[in-house]
Design an enzyme around this catalytic site. Structure first.
Site, PDB file in Angstrom:
ATOM      1  N   TYR A 239       0.845  -1.207   0.000  1.00 31.62           N
ATOM      2  CA  TYR A 239       0.000   0.000   0.000  1.00 31.62           C
ATOM      3  C   TYR A 239       0.876   1.251   0.000  1.00 31.62           C
ATOM      4  CZ  TYR A 239      -2.982   3.682   1.985  1.00 31.62           C
ATOM      5  OH  TYR A 239      -3.630   4.868   2.226  1.00 31.62           O
TER       6      TYR A 239
ATOM      7  N   TRP B 231      -4.158   7.516   9.650  1.00 35.39           N
ATOM      8  CA  TRP B 231      -5.147   6.868  10.528  1.00 35.39           C
ATOM      9  C   TRP B 231      -6.527   7.547  10.419  1.00 35.39           C
ATOM     10  CZ3 TRP B 231      -2.846   5.120  15.902  1.00 35.39           C
ATOM     11  CH2 TRP B 231      -1.621   4.490  15.703  1.00 35.39           C
TER      12      TRP B 231
HETATM   13  N1  LIG Z   1      -8.067   5.383   5.631  1.00 37.09           N
HETATM   14  C1  LIG Z   1      -6.899   5.706   6.202  1.00 37.09           C
HETATM   15  O1  LIG Z   1      -6.603   5.347   7.347  1.00 37.09           O
HETATM   16  C2  LIG Z   1      -5.904   6.555   5.448  1.00 37.09           C
HETATM   17  C3  LIG Z   1      -4.658   6.823   6.046  1.00 37.09           C
HETATM   18  C4  LIG Z   1      -3.734   7.608   5.342  1.00 37.09           C
HETATM   19  C5  LIG Z   1      -4.053   8.111   4.086  1.00 37.09           C
HETATM   20  N2  LIG Z   1      -5.268   7.821   3.538  1.00 37.09           N
HETATM   21  C6  LIG Z   1      -5.557   8.351   2.197  1.00 37.09           C
HETATM   22  O2  LIG Z   1      -6.638   9.273   2.305  1.00 37.09           O
HETATM   23  C7  LIG Z   1      -7.431   9.228   1.104  1.00 37.09           C
HETATM   24  C8  LIG Z   1      -8.895   9.008   1.474  1.00 37.09           C
HETATM   25  O3  LIG Z   1      -9.008   7.749   2.160  1.00 37.09           O
HETATM   26  P1  LIG Z   1     -10.405   7.196   2.705  1.00 37.09           P
HETATM   27  O4  LIG Z   1     -10.145   6.622   4.042  1.00 37.09           O
HETATM   28  O5  LIG Z   1     -11.484   8.196   2.498  1.00 37.09           O
HETATM   29  O6  LIG Z   1     -10.613   5.971   1.687  1.00 37.09           O
HETATM   30  P2  LIG Z   1     -11.924   5.102   1.430  1.00 37.09           P
HETATM   31  O7  LIG Z   1     -12.939   5.338   2.505  1.00 37.09           O
HETATM   32  O8  LIG Z   1     -11.450   3.716   1.154  1.00 37.09           O
HETATM   33  O9  LIG Z   1     -12.506   5.757   0.093  1.00 37.09           O
HETATM   34  C9  LIG Z   1     -11.931   5.562  -1.160  1.00 37.09           C
HETATM   35  C10 LIG Z   1     -13.051   5.537  -2.174  1.00 37.09           C
HETATM   36  O10 LIG Z   1     -12.476   5.349  -3.476  1.00 37.09           O
HETATM   37  C11 LIG Z   1     -13.265   4.366  -4.147  1.00 37.09           C
HETATM   38  N3  LIG Z   1     -12.532   3.733  -5.231  1.00 37.09           N
HETATM   39  C12 LIG Z   1     -11.600   2.749  -5.159  1.00 37.09           C
HETATM   40  N4  LIG Z   1     -11.215   2.360  -6.382  1.00 37.09           N
HETATM   41  C13 LIG Z   1     -11.918   3.125  -7.261  1.00 37.09           C
HETATM   42  C14 LIG Z   1     -11.998   3.162  -8.677  1.00 37.09           C
HETATM   43  N5  LIG Z   1     -11.282   2.332  -9.437  1.00 37.09           N
HETATM   44  N6  LIG Z   1     -12.848   4.048  -9.256  1.00 37.09           N
HETATM   45  C15 LIG Z   1     -13.608   4.883  -8.482  1.00 37.09           C
HETATM   46  N7  LIG Z   1     -13.600   4.869  -7.150  1.00 37.09           N
HETATM   47  C16 LIG Z   1     -12.757   4.004  -6.528  1.00 37.09           C
HETATM   48  C17 LIG Z   1     -13.598   3.390  -3.047  1.00 37.09           C
HETATM   49  O11 LIG Z   1     -14.612   2.485  -3.425  1.00 37.09           O
HETATM   50  P3  LIG Z   1     -14.601   1.003  -2.742  1.00 37.09           P
HETATM   51  O12 LIG Z   1     -14.635   1.225  -1.260  1.00 37.09           O
HETATM   52  O13 LIG Z   1     -15.805   0.355  -3.301  1.00 37.09           O
HETATM   53  O14 LIG Z   1     -13.302   0.367  -3.179  1.00 37.09           O
HETATM   54  C18 LIG Z   1     -14.019   4.346  -1.940  1.00 37.09           C
HETATM   55  O15 LIG Z   1     -15.358   4.756  -2.070  1.00 37.09           O
HETATM   56  C19 LIG Z   1      -6.820   8.128   0.249  1.00 37.09           C
HETATM   57  O16 LIG Z   1      -5.921   8.699  -0.672  1.00 37.09           O
HETATM   58  C20 LIG Z   1      -6.041   7.283   1.238  1.00 37.09           C
HETATM   59  O17 LIG Z   1      -4.955   6.599   0.628  1.00 37.09           O
HETATM   60  C21 LIG Z   1      -6.203   7.074   4.186  1.00 37.09           C
END
Ligand SMILES: NC(=O)c1ccc[n+]([C@@H]2O[C@H](COP(=O)([O-])OP(=O)(O)OC[C@H]3O[C@@H](n4cnc5c(N)ncnc54)[C@H](OP(=O)(O)O)[C@@H]3O)[C@@H](O)[C@H]2O)c1
Length: 303
Positions: free
Chosen positions: A134, A159
């Site tokens: 990741y 997080w």
């Molecule tokens: N969550 C954490 O703890 C965390 C920590 C550090 C950084 N981040 C970063 O913060 C950002 C936001 O994270 P988040 O927690 O909001 O993530 P999330 O809740 O997993 O949301 C990501 C969204 O993108 C969608 N997605 C995935 N593949 C896709 C595709 N091919 N086409 C269109 N949509 C797609 C997902 O759908 P599905 O769920 O159906 O796949 C989901 O709705 C990301 O860049 C993540 O890497 C997150």
């Protein structure tokens, strides 16, 4: 301003939608739009080059806010190709389209690009050394954006939790209802970040000119204030859950080392981000305890 919000059904996407709607005309898109709060969310597989290109050419955004990502950290170990498609190729394509079409891009990255061996909070200029697939895929996404020559901001965060979706807060609440005792990792430190606060940081980026005027990429760290271990984070969730009536009582919980909880992906032991750069631009991290309380007030008992 025409804004494309990619990943509108995710934790961050749902918090961004109302804020971005106040700033411009938002087109929301996600591969699974059902859990989006947007009045209309287009079902688009943004990892598909043709679908992405069609969407961009049709709506011609002035700004792309990319909250879409592959975020299943453990699953990514066995699903490398999809993790890189969504976390590297997709933002790379968005960024190259943006460079060709006078459009800006805001993108998100992670503390997991670092190896956690630092003895002080990570600065934007520190050398990344991801420990898992990741983190590698997110770092590759950063590089693809930097190489594109578009005007961009990358916000690295850590997080992330919210009242909906897949996150530690909701997992702990569920486990607390079914298990009298829980063992929780106490030797990994980080800064839990409420998705709403990250959305507010994004609004600040837009409103206060943090996007570069010329081609180039500005990287900022944003996570909420106060570093804790997963064990300490869980304790706060249990206490707040009892206080808000989401739990009858806190489960007995025991601190353990990472070795006692084997997972597919290796995690950094210390992934605290130094947020001085964004603070110098006027956005100050919000406190952990008040943020957890505010977030958990939005959780219903059956969530
Ligand atoms: N969550 C954490 O703890 C965390 C920590 C550090 C950084 N981040 C970063 O913060 C950002 C936001 O994270 P988040 O927690 O909001 O993530 P999330 O809740 O997993 O949301 C990501 C969204 O993108 C969608 N997605 C995935 N593949 C896709 C595709 N091919 N086409 C269109 N949509 C797609 C997902 O759908 P599905 O769920 O159906 O796949 C989901 O709705 C990301 O860049 C993540 O890497 C997150």
């Amino acid at each position: 301003m025409n804004i494309l919000l990619a990943g509108a059904a995710g934790q961050l996407g749902n918090e961004l939608y109302p804020l971005l709607s106040a700033a411009g005309q938002v087109t929301a898109a996600d591969v699974n739009p059902a859990s989006s709060n947007a009045s209309r969310c287009l079902k688009v597989d943004l990892g598909n080059a043709g679908q992405l290109e069609n969407l961009l050419n049709r709506y011609t955004p002035d700004l792309i806010v990319n909250a879409a990502a592959y975020t299943a950290v453990d699953r990514a170990e066995a699903d490398r190709e999809l993790a890189f498609l969504v976390n590297e190729k997709m933002p790379g394509r968005m960024a190259r389209w943006a460079a060709r079409n006078d459009c800006s891009l805001i993108h998100y990255s992670t503390d997991y690009i670092f190896d956690g061996r630092s003895d002080r909070p990570y600065r934007e200029s520190d050398t990344p050394a991801p420990l898992n697939v990741y983190g590698e895929s997110k770092l590759a996404g950063e590089r693809a954006i930097e190489d594109s020559g578009c005007r961009s901001v990358i916000l690295r965060t850590s997080w992330v939790y919210s009242a909906h979706g897949n996150n530690f807060v909701l997992s702990m609440l569920k486990l607390a209802r079914t298990h009298p005792q829980l063992r929780i990792v106490d030797d990994q430190m980080g800064c839990p970040t409420w998705a709403r606060n990250l959305a507010l940081a994004t609004q600040h980026v837009i409103q206060h000119g943090l996007l570069p005027a010329e081609p180039g990429c500005n990287v900022y760290h944003y996570s909420d204030r106060d570093a804790v271990s997963w064990f300490e984070f869980a304790s706060l969730v249990f206490d707040t859950g009892v206080q808000l009536g989401l739990l009858d009582r806190a489960p007995r919980h025991v601190p353990i080392d990472t070795d006692g909880y084997p997972q597919a992906a290796i995690r950094p032991k210390y992934s605290v981000l130094d947020t001085s750069a964004i603070q110098a631009k006027g956005f100050h991290p919000l406190p952990l305890k008040a943020s957890i309380e505010a977030c958990m007030k939005g959780i219903t008992i059956d969530e």
